[in-house]
Scaffold this active site. Structure first.
Site, PDB file in Angstrom:
ATOM      1  N   THR A  14       1.173   7.224  -1.578  1.00  0.00           N
ATOM      2  CA  THR A  14       1.186   6.736  -0.339  1.00  0.00           C
ATOM      3  C   THR A  14       2.500   6.955   0.454  1.00  0.00           C
ATOM      4  O   THR A  14       3.354   7.549   0.029  1.00  0.00           O
ATOM      5  CB  THR A  14       1.302   4.983  -0.199  1.00  0.00           C
ATOM      6  OG1 THR A  14       1.177   4.628   0.969  1.00  0.00           O
ATOM      7  CG2 THR A  14       2.845   4.424  -1.089  1.00  0.00           C
ATOM      8  N   LYS A  19       3.637  -0.792   2.314  1.00  0.00           N
ATOM      9  CA  LYS A  19       2.746  -1.153   1.162  1.00  0.00           C
ATOM     10  C   LYS A  19       3.373  -0.809  -0.089  1.00  0.00           C
ATOM     11  O   LYS A  19       3.102  -1.564  -0.746  1.00  0.00           O
ATOM     12  CB  LYS A  19       1.485   0.230   1.203  1.00  0.00           C
ATOM     13  CG  LYS A  19       0.538  -0.149   2.207  1.00  0.00           C
ATOM     14  CD  LYS A  19      -0.742   0.772   2.225  1.00  0.00           C
ATOM     15  CE  LYS A  19      -1.635   0.797   3.128  1.00  0.00           C
ATOM     16  NZ  LYS A  19      -2.801   1.746   3.052  1.00  0.00           N
ATOM     17  N   GLU A  43      -8.533  11.753   3.361  1.00  0.00           N
ATOM     18  CA  GLU A  43      -9.258  10.486   3.837  1.00  0.00           C
ATOM     19  C   GLU A  43     -10.494  11.122   4.598  1.00  0.00           C
ATOM     20  O   GLU A  43     -10.503  11.462   5.398  1.00  0.00           O
ATOM     21  CB  GLU A  43      -8.650   9.454   4.778  1.00  0.00           C
ATOM     22  CG  GLU A  43      -7.537   8.615   3.865  1.00  0.00           C
ATOM     23  CD  GLU A  43      -7.100   7.334   4.837  1.00  0.00           C
ATOM     24  OE1 GLU A  43      -7.657   7.056   5.846  1.00  0.00           O
ATOM     25  OE2 GLU A  43      -6.161   7.025   4.490  1.00  0.00           O
ATOM     26  N   ASP A  72      -6.327   1.701   0.112  1.00  0.00           N
ATOM     27  CA  ASP A  72      -7.012   1.729   1.568  1.00  0.00           C
ATOM     28  C   ASP A  72      -7.267   0.550   2.323  1.00  0.00           C
ATOM     29  O   ASP A  72      -7.964  -0.445   1.447  1.00  0.00           O
ATOM     30  CB  ASP A  72      -8.434   2.831   1.601  1.00  0.00           C
ATOM     31  CG  ASP A  72      -8.298   3.274   2.923  1.00  0.00           C
ATOM     32  OD1 ASP A  72      -7.454   4.109   3.417  1.00  0.00           O
ATOM     33  OD2 ASP A  72      -9.177   2.838   3.679  1.00  0.00           O
ATOM     34  N   PHE A 149       4.098  -4.737   8.478  1.00  0.00           N
ATOM     35  CA  PHE A 149       3.627  -3.570   9.417  1.00  0.00           C
ATOM     36  C   PHE A 149       2.414  -3.853   9.978  1.00  0.00           C
ATOM     37  O   PHE A 149       1.679  -5.013   9.754  1.00  0.00           O
ATOM     38  CB  PHE A 149       3.474  -2.416   8.317  1.00  0.00           C
ATOM     39  CG  PHE A 149       2.752  -2.549   7.347  1.00  0.00           C
ATOM     40  CD1 PHE A 149       2.787  -3.143   5.983  1.00  0.00           C
ATOM     41  CD2 PHE A 149       1.461  -1.637   7.526  1.00  0.00           C
ATOM     42  CE1 PHE A 149       1.687  -3.178   5.391  1.00  0.00           C
ATOM     43  CE2 PHE A 149       0.597  -1.578   6.667  1.00  0.00           C
ATOM     44  CZ  PHE A 149       0.441  -2.460   5.468  1.00  0.00           C
ATOM     45  N   GLY A 150       1.757  -2.734  10.619  1.00  0.00           N
ATOM     46  CA  GLY A 150       0.636  -2.873  11.349  1.00  0.00           C
ATOM     47  C   GLY A 150       0.247  -4.041  12.034  1.00  0.00           C
ATOM     48  O   GLY A 150       0.983  -4.370  12.892  1.00  0.00           O
ATOM     49  N   ASP A 152       0.184  -7.099  11.140  1.00  0.00           N
ATOM     50  CA  ASP A 152       0.895  -8.392  10.441  1.00  0.00           C
ATOM     51  C   ASP A 152       1.350  -9.540  11.505  1.00  0.00           C
ATOM     52  O   ASP A 152       0.964 -10.539  11.218  1.00  0.00           O
ATOM     53  CB  ASP A 152       1.931  -8.123   9.501  1.00  0.00           C
ATOM     54  CG  ASP A 152       1.621  -7.578   8.214  1.00  0.00           C
ATOM     55  OD1 ASP A 152       0.442  -7.740   7.826  1.00  0.00           O
ATOM     56  OD2 ASP A 152       2.498  -7.181   7.447  1.00  0.00           O
ATOM     57  N   HIS A 179      -4.681  -9.430   1.002  1.00  0.00           N
ATOM     58  CA  HIS A 179      -5.695  -8.613   0.345  1.00  0.00           C
ATOM     59  C   HIS A 179      -5.183  -7.542  -0.599  1.00  0.00           C
ATOM     60  O   HIS A 179      -5.815  -7.353  -1.764  1.00  0.00           O
ATOM     61  CB  HIS A 179      -6.376  -7.889   1.527  1.00  0.00           C
ATOM     62  CG  HIS A 179      -5.376  -7.181   2.606  1.00  0.00           C
ATOM     63  ND1 HIS A 179      -4.330  -7.748   3.006  1.00  0.00           N
ATOM     64  CD2 HIS A 179      -5.297  -5.856   3.185  1.00  0.00           C
ATOM     65  CE1 HIS A 179      -3.637  -7.131   3.859  1.00  0.00           C
ATOM     66  NE2 HIS A 179      -4.237  -5.919   3.836  1.00  0.00           N
ATOM     67  N   ARG A 180      -4.022  -7.219  -0.257  1.00  0.00           N
ATOM     68  CA  ARG A 180      -3.695  -6.063  -1.225  1.00  0.00           C
ATOM     69  C   ARG A 180      -2.968  -6.652  -2.497  1.00  0.00           C
ATOM     70  O   ARG A 180      -3.490  -5.991  -3.486  1.00  0.00           O
ATOM     71  CB  ARG A 180      -2.417  -5.233  -0.394  1.00  0.00           C
ATOM     72  CG  ARG A 180      -1.413  -4.169  -1.115  1.00  0.00           C
ATOM     73  CD  ARG A 180      -0.823  -3.531  -0.199  1.00  0.00           C
ATOM     74  NE  ARG A 180      -1.469  -2.895   0.807  1.00  0.00           N
ATOM     75  CZ  ARG A 180      -1.460  -3.295   2.011  1.00  0.00           C
ATOM     76  NH1 ARG A 180      -0.692  -4.179   2.316  1.00  0.00           N
ATOM     77  NH2 ARG A 180      -2.262  -3.136   2.978  1.00  0.00           N
TER      78      ARG A 180
END
Ligand code: IMP
Length: 195
Positions: A14, A19, A43, A72, A149-150, A152, A179-180
């Site tokens: 990654t 992550k 990807e 992912d 991040f993202g 969140d 989820h991760r």
């Protein structure tokens, strides 16, 4: 059979430090060390996160010759028919949080789901496995919180503990629900059994 080192060390391909830090906290709880391999794996354009993750894992394993995981993830918004889903990364870069909040203006049903797929590939044996995790929540009206991040800051859990967004949680707190973390737990369960 794996060597004792192979049982206790995971390589995670990654370029996303957030992550990686989330994953490291999960692995540490199981006594497993994790090394970040900073390669950008290919990807493919696909609607299915599992297919994307499996392809990336094969590509990463081929590039570095190591047994490796990739992950992912995507944000699936119910009122937008699952958009941005597998295109979350592109949408984050182009529209960003503000753009998604704009798309959601005036929409009452704010249900959303984060989904994650962790894919593991072993180049020596051609083992290729995928593990999924999901968490339901809702898209907030405004961005809140500075962590993570993202998306969140605009993702809030459902239920009694759901007052915080992911960006208002510590990594440990986010890992209780995310989820991760769920996908990683499923992978770890399999990994520790498959020795
Ligand atoms: P990726 O393709 O797995 O890197 O994830 C796609 C995009 O989904 C990322 O760029 C983030 O914007 C978003 N995303 C994935 N997982 C999370 C998360 O745990 N929190 C917030 N956003 C996330």
């Amino acid at each position: 059979m794996k060597t004792p080192l192979e049982k206790k060390l995971i390589f995670f391909a990654t370029t996303n430090f957030h992550k990686f830090n989330e994953a490291r906290a999960v692995f540490t709880k199981h006594g497993i060390a994790v090394a970040m391999i900073r390669i950008k794996s290919l990807e493919i354009q696909e609607n299915d996160l599992e297919a994307i993750a499996k392809f990336s894992a094969m590509d990463a394993a081929k590039k570095c010759g190591l047994p490796i995981i990739v992950e992912d993830a995507g944000l699936f918004i119910k009122a937008l028919n699952g958009f941005p889903g597998p295109y979350s990364s592109y949408i984050y870069k182009t529209l960003g949080i503000k753009g998604v909040l704009k798309l959601m203006e005036g929409i009452e049903n704010r249900e959303a789901e984060f989904r994650s797929v962790v894919a593991y590939c072993e180049p020596k044996t051609n083992i290729l496995e995928a593990f999924c995790g999901k968490i339901k929540g809702k898209i907030t009206e405004k961005a809140r919180g500075k962590s993570g991040f993202g998306f969140d800051p605009i993702f809030q859990l459902l239920g009694s503990k759901g007052l915080k967004t992911f960006a208002e949680m510590s990594i440990e707190e986010k890992n209780q629900y995310s989820h991760r973390a769920k996908a990683l737990h499923a992978f770890i369960k399999w990994f520790l059994r498959s020795r």
